[in-house]
Scaffold this active site. Structure first.
Site, mmCIF file in Angstrom:
data_model
loop_
_atom_site.group_PDB
_atom_site.id
_atom_site.type_symbol
_atom_site.label_atom_id
_atom_site.label_comp_id
_atom_site.label_asym_id
_atom_site.label_seq_id
_atom_site.Cartn_x
_atom_site.Cartn_y
_atom_site.Cartn_z
ATOM 1 N N GLY A 377 0.823 -1.205 0.000
ATOM 2 C CA GLY A 377 0.000 0.000 0.000
ATOM 3 C C GLY A 377 0.850 1.245 0.000
ATOM 4 O O GLY A 377 2.064 1.182 0.202
ATOM 5 N N PRO A 378 0.238 2.393 -0.212
ATOM 6 C CA PRO A 378 0.990 3.656 -0.234
ATOM 7 C C PRO A 378 1.535 4.002 1.141
ATOM 8 O O PRO A 378 1.112 3.425 2.162
ATOM 9 C CB PRO A 378 -0.054 4.678 -0.699
ATOM 10 N N PRO A 379 2.482 4.929 1.206
ATOM 11 C CA PRO A 379 3.034 5.322 2.510
ATOM 12 C C PRO A 379 1.967 5.923 3.414
ATOM 13 O O PRO A 379 1.063 6.628 2.950
ATOM 14 C CB PRO A 379 4.100 6.369 2.136
ATOM 15 N N VAL A 381 -0.304 4.405 5.400
ATOM 16 C CA VAL A 381 -1.588 3.742 5.646
ATOM 17 C C VAL A 381 -1.529 2.802 6.847
ATOM 18 O O VAL A 381 -2.517 2.148 7.173
ATOM 19 C CB VAL A 381 -2.072 2.972 4.388
ATOM 20 N N LYS A 383 1.091 0.268 7.572
ATOM 21 C CA LYS A 383 1.609 -1.096 7.371
ATOM 22 C C LYS A 383 2.542 -1.506 8.509
ATOM 23 O O LYS A 383 2.403 -2.594 9.082
ATOM 24 C CB LYS A 383 2.361 -1.165 6.026
ATOM 25 N N THR A 384 3.509 -0.641 8.846
ATOM 26 C CA THR A 384 4.483 -0.992 9.886
ATOM 27 C C THR A 384 3.829 -1.057 11.262
ATOM 28 O O THR A 384 4.069 -1.982 12.044
ATOM 29 C CB THR A 384 5.633 0.025 9.885
ATOM 30 N N SER A 701 -3.280 4.833 -20.001
ATOM 31 C CA SER A 701 -4.565 5.180 -19.394
ATOM 32 C C SER A 701 -4.945 6.643 -19.580
ATOM 33 O O SER A 701 -6.074 7.022 -19.268
ATOM 34 C CB SER A 701 -4.549 4.844 -17.901
ATOM 35 N N LYS A 744 -6.893 5.034 -8.292
ATOM 36 C CA LYS A 744 -7.289 6.225 -9.044
ATOM 37 C C LYS A 744 -8.608 6.792 -8.539
ATOM 38 O O LYS A 744 -8.789 8.018 -8.463
ATOM 39 C CB LYS A 744 -7.389 5.884 -10.533
#
Length: 803
Positions: A377-379, A381, A383-384, A701, A744
């Site tokens: 996932g993006p920074p 969110v 995760k760590t 796209s 998006k």
């Protein structure tokens, strides 16, 4: 004043330039080379060498680290010296050869610039040659000539015996000693060549009485002789035991003999016994225990001062410290685990569900191996932090290593013990620090692993992350197997594409999309505001941040997939309020209102949905996928008089340029149906630009957005500012499916887009879009560009413009 040295009467002035000397003492009659580099010393040498009699004073510094010594930093007894030769090495560096002439006593500095000059009192070889003081200096014993001769004879004899035991000293040195007849010269000759500390040599220099000087030198020579005898004895012992052994064995026996001579050698050693006890209590597997005992046997035969002893001792320490049989008990109360996960993190339903499933299976099958998860996932969110929460929920220890930028395979598998400073890899190091064999082990930023000539660390991770292999993981340093099957590995990544396929295949991918506005609001309200209030020294009785303020911060001050900037912004608000209370400007509770934000945070950084400016002709809003979770892009088109040329700028890739060509070709081919004058294209040049030119952009796209931008430019109709689109376009005008719909759509939602156009064939991806985004946006599925012309423009009809 005159002084006598080497049977030569030399006139030494009462005032001479003084050269401070570091780490050395000059004796009368000695010739030594010195390097001169200090500014004052260089100036002294340059002037002295041009004099008829280049006589200078040499004084030794008490502290060699001082660059500009003062009078108190120098010893008060030195040696007058003659400059024999000067060799210029560089611009400000000389090599000077000097010869000691006679002792002198410093009476005081006269000048300090451009170099030190001092008043001195030269010391001649005094007439008290037959006097020597006792040890306490209380009595003076008069010695006759016979006694002096006997003292000189003893000094010569012992000096020759010392020379004989020192293989590096040439035999000619004994002839030189025999050629010296004056007691003062003999004392100074031997003193200058003795291996003594600087302070002891200076002490000898300060002894004016020749016979007392000889007496002290005799003591030093006797001490040196005893040391050399012991060394000779050790060498003899080693030679007898050595035979034809290798050089390593010779050195070891040297150290052993030294220990025996000093009476300090303990064959059994308490340290070795302690290691033996630790090996017994470590509960190692049989192969590891056999290796540890083998190394312990080698350790017994080594001297504790040898380098190999330290290496072997460290290796046994590592084997003993690893948690071979130590583990924590999992928390298998499912409701309790769910409660902890919900307490630490909002939403993240998929990840929480997977952890609950794993614990449920462990409850039914305790031998179940740990899963290997990869959170993508993006920074920002979570995760760590989610890894820490999982460890807390399961009651396990947590350890994290960052893999970003690692290029050496040895970082994972360790270095072999043949290398100096070798250590195990990060996996074994983490297990040792966690102190259990079943921790939650987080492999952070696994998508940023590198590789070079030192190996490929991603290949080394294949064994670590394979449940069928990691039960027998072998570290190069340990050279024994360690069971990693009980470890629960959790990897994190921002994107999947950069993870090698074999490594990706071994992990279970769980995607963490960016947050919606409502999710950010809930996270800020439940977690961020309480945490930042506490960390900034505030309490709920002093600070109140309303829901309206949080929503305004989310919409107008941050625009990101995660919540890192949101937390920084809330922290800035808390800091501003903390300043008010610290300065005493505020005593009662401060309620932050939206009107306070410009003062606390500055002007708004992003426009809200009501404030967005209408787009100009030729400008369309597109969507792009990025490793940080997706973003909106604007495509701008302009026309000018020309001959049908097309210019593309904005650091575009080949695929994106081809999309622009395809869109323009379709418009030209369908000019009549689009109510465009076909001859217009022969009279104009078109320039398409995508802002943020420093950022590379590529992919198909943007085709539908390119088409919309060109159509808006040529027809003169403006595109709605609240509509965004994504999809690949063909020469037939069909709109093909693309990837990254979820990211998006979240980017469009963050930008307050109200209508989203996506390819019809991406309808299967709508289920992945969060409900909040689907509620706030109208999602339109399109198959062909003909379908969008009645949707994207502000005015339903329009006419093309021409020059």
């Amino acid at each position: 004043m005159c002084a006598q040295s080497s049977n030569i009467l030399v006139e030494i002035p009462d005032v001479i330039p003084v050269l401070p000397l570091r780490n050395a003492v000059l004796f009368p009659g000695s010739i030594i080379p010195i390097d001169v580099g200090r500014k004052k010393s260089v100036k002294l040498v340059e002037e002295a060498v041009n004099r008829e009699k280049p006589i200078i004073g040499i004084l030794t510094q008490k502290d060699p680290e001082i660059d500009n010594p003062q009078e108190d930093d120098l010893y008060t007894v030195g040696t007058a010296a003659r400059i024999l030769k000067v060799i210029k090495l560089t611009k400000d560096n000389y090599s000077v050869i000097i010869q000691g002439i006679a002792r002198f006593e410093l009476l005081g500095f006269i000048g300090r610039e451009p170099y030190i000059t001092a008043k001195i009192f030269p010391i001649s070889e005094d007439s008290t040659a037959g006097l020597v003081s006792t040890n306490d200096g209380s009595d003076i014993i008069e010695l006759g000539k016979a006694e002096v001769d006997a003292l000189m004879l003893n000094v010569r004899e012992i000096a020759k015996r010392v020379i004989k035991l020192m293989p590096d000293v040439p035999n000619e040195a004994t002839s030189l000693i025999d050629s010296v007849n004056e007691p003062g010269q003999l004392a100074d000759l031997i003193s200058s060549n003795l291996e003594l500390p600087m302070e002891e040599k200076q002490r000898i220099l300060e002894v004016y009485n020749v016979n007392e000087r000889l007496h002290q030198i005799l003591l030093y020579l006797n001490r040196q002789l005893e040391i050399l005898k012991i060394r000779e004895k050790i060498n003899s012992q080693v030679q007898e035991e050595m035979g034809k052994s290798q050089r390593e064995y010779v050195l070891r026996q040297h150290l052993k003999a030294i220990k025996e001579e000093l009476g300090e050698l303990d064959p059994d050693g308490g340290d070795v016994d302690e290691l033996k006890g630790r090996i017994s209590s470590a509960k190692m597997p049989d192969d590891a225990e056999a290796m540890a005992l083998k190394q312990l046997g080698r350790l017994r035969m080594m001297s504790p001062t040898s380098a190999e002893y330290s290496v072997t001792h460290t290796y046994i320490d590592w084997l003993c410290d690893l948690p071979w049989d130590t583990s924590t008990t999992d928390q298998l109360d499912i409701s309790k685990v769910r409660e902890i996960l919900d307490e630490d993190h909002y939403d993240l339903i998929k990840v929480k569900k997977r952890i609950i499933e794993y614990l449920a299976v462990r409850k039914l099958n305790p031998d179940k191996k740990g899963p290997i998860l990869c959170l993508v996932g993006p920074p920002g969110v979570g995760k760590t932090s989610l890894g820490r929460s999982i460890a807390r929920a399961m009651g396990r220890e947590f350890w994290r290593i960052s893999l970003g930028g690692i290029r050496d395979e040895a970082e994972i598998r360790g270095h072999r013990r043949t290398y100096v400073g070798a250590l195990p890899g990060r996996i074994i190091q983490g297990i040792r620090k966690a102190k259990v064999n079943n921790p939650i082990f987080m492999l952070d930023e696994i998508d940023k692993l590198g590789h070079d000539f030192r190996g490929d660390p991603s290949s080394a991770l294949l064994e670590v992350l394979d449940p069928e292999q990691n039960s027998s993981f072998s570290d190069h340093y340990l050279e024994v197997q360690f069971d990693l099957s009980k470890v629960m590995f959790i990897a994190t990544a921002n994107m999947i594409d950069t993870i090698p396929e074999p490594l990706r295949d071994r992990m279970e991918i769980l995607e963490l999309p960016g947050y919606t506005r409502n999710e950010k609001f809930q996270i800020a309200k439940r977690y961020i505001v309480p945490r930042q209030t506490k960390e900034n020294g505030l309490t709920r009785s002093r600070l109140d941040i309303s829901d309206d303020v949080l929503m305004k911060i989310i919409e107008n001050y941050t625009r990101e997939a995660g919540v890192r900037n949101l937390e920084r912004t809330v922290e800035a608000v808390c800091r501003g309020v903390a300043v008010m209370f610290a300065e005493g400007k505020r005593k009662s509770k401060f309620r932050v209102k939206p009107s306070n934000l410009p003062e606390l945070l500055g002007p708004e950084k992003f426009l809200g949905p009501k404030d967005a400016a209408p787009l100009e002709e030729g400008v369309a809003t597109g969507l792009a996928w990025t490793p940080t979770g997706g973003d909106i892009i604007f495509i701008e088109s302009r026309k000018m008089k020309g001959k049908g040329g097309l210019t593309l700028t904005g650091h575009l890739g080949d695929v994106m340029k081809e999309s622009a060509q395809a869109a323009l070709s379709y418009i030209k081919s369908e000019a009549s149906s689009l109510k465009i004058d076909p001859e217009l294209f022969e009279k104009i040049d078109i320039h398409i630009h995508v802002p943020a030119g420093a950022v590379p952009k590529d992919g198909p796209s943007a085709g539908i957005t390119m088409f919309s931008s060109l159509l808006s430019l040529i027809t003169g109709r403006k595109i709605r500012h609240d509509i965004a689109m994504t999809g690949e376009i063909t020469l037939q005008g069909r709109i093909l499916p693309i990837g990254g719909i979820k990211e998006k759509s979240l980017a469009a939602h963050r930008a307050n887009i109200r209508t989203l156009l996506i390819p019809f064939e991406n309808s299967k991806d709508i289920d992945e879009i969060p409900d909040e985004a689907k509620k706030d946006m109208k999602i339109v599925l399109v198959k062909h560009v003909r379908e969008i012309t009645d949707i994207i423009f502000e005015n339903p009809t329009g006419k093309s413009k021409s020059f």
